[in-house]
Design a protein around this motif. Sequence first.
Motif: not given
Length: 498
Positions: A130-134, A440, A442
């Motif tokens: 997804n957008e959060e790289n999950r 992107n 963390n």
Amino acid sequence: MEGVSCDLYFSDSSQSLFLGSPLKDFDVVAISVTYEDHIFTISEILKKAGIPPLRTLREEEGGDFPIIFGGGIGLYYNPVPFMPIFDAIYLGEAEGRIEKLFEKFREKGFSAFYDFDNVIVSKDYDFLYNEENRLTEIVGEKRKIFRSPYFPEYPSHSCFLTEDTAFKDMFLIELNRGCIEKCRFCVATYMGLPYREKQIEIVENEIALAAKYGERVGLIGAGVTDYSKMEDLYEILKKYDMKASFSSLKASSPSPYVLEIVKESGQKTVTIAPETGNEKLRYAINKKVPDEKYFSFTEELFKAGAENLKLYFLIGLPTETQEDVESIVKMTKQFYSLVLPFWKERGKAGEIHVSVNPVIPKPFTPLQWFGMEKKSSIEKKIRYLQKELRKIPHTRLTHENVRSAILQAIISRADTIVGEAAVISAMKKTPFRKVLKEKNVNFEELYTREREKDELFPWEIVESGIRRNYLWKEYQMIYEGKSSPSCFPGCKMCGLCD
């Protein structure tokens, strides 16, 4: 094997050991991965050999590159971060299957990998985020870990004896696999289950072979002193006039012959692993051994001739408090008081070596959900232990480099994004943290984030045989301070023995 020529290659050389050939000239480069941070080393080795470390780059260049084939314990539990490197990955143990795989490979080439349910062909998988790289979806078939039923009847021992290895001229023999205790942090236990022992006749053959080259064998295994044929082993060692050293000793070892082997072999340094100085926390991580058992066992070991004691402790465990860290110092002092009379009587002081390492969450263990403490917190605890343990005479503290432990933790639970970042970091000699930021991701969150109960994990590409809900219950029991039973005949708890 007819039609197969094998060779060895070391990271500090430019050609293979026996044939003197560059790595590029081989059909297959097979790499055994033991630790997570090998992802950086492997990338550097391949680049130095003129082989693009990234599989996609090799495909784009279309050159005549070897097949890069991965295996080893470091890949069983999460092959995903290594998939950007390897064309194919073998999951599990070798005995009784690796020979069949290479026979098929000789006949069919690369397509032979599809005939084995424990081999991942990397290009056939896709990971959606997804957008959060999950991770949201894994496209591709699950593959199984091969747990060899043939281990009991196969030799597994040192093939090379040389001063250039860590154990020098020590002939190592593996006695068993898995561990019945199921400590909640230990991936070697879960990956080695179900518990299996090597037949004593095979062990005797290995000791007879070792006797031709030296006078001592090293006995290894996740729960090596649980071996049920310890009396027979003791008699075999005497028969061949061989000494033995145990890789580590369990204070709960059931056989008195463990002490006899230590005594007659003159093993001077003995290793035990209390993991924590707090008995309550120890039971919470499912190491069900009281303090008193460690002290009484150590006393017996020193009566048997031991002179030095090595202690393994973990820091950063779930629910751990400063008081738990202080208990490591307190317990070490008690060990010192216990061994001091032996040193005085012998007129010679030995050493207490305290090894303290951050707990690293591993897939397919109850800690796979656990968020590690931040680097600064771990380092603060180590500084405290350095200061306090320095006050105990003849005591030395060592610890794993915290940065290295964090890298292991990150790669251990990584996906393809993180794996590719690690490869690019090694290829371009760019800081790993910087490459992650460009993607992107963390850095700190990768190791400190507590995973959600129903979160999709990258390593679920692997069918481990261990029930996920069993692991979750075991994780919750840490916070409840409860232990669970060791393996027993007929047990169906984890799912592996169904």
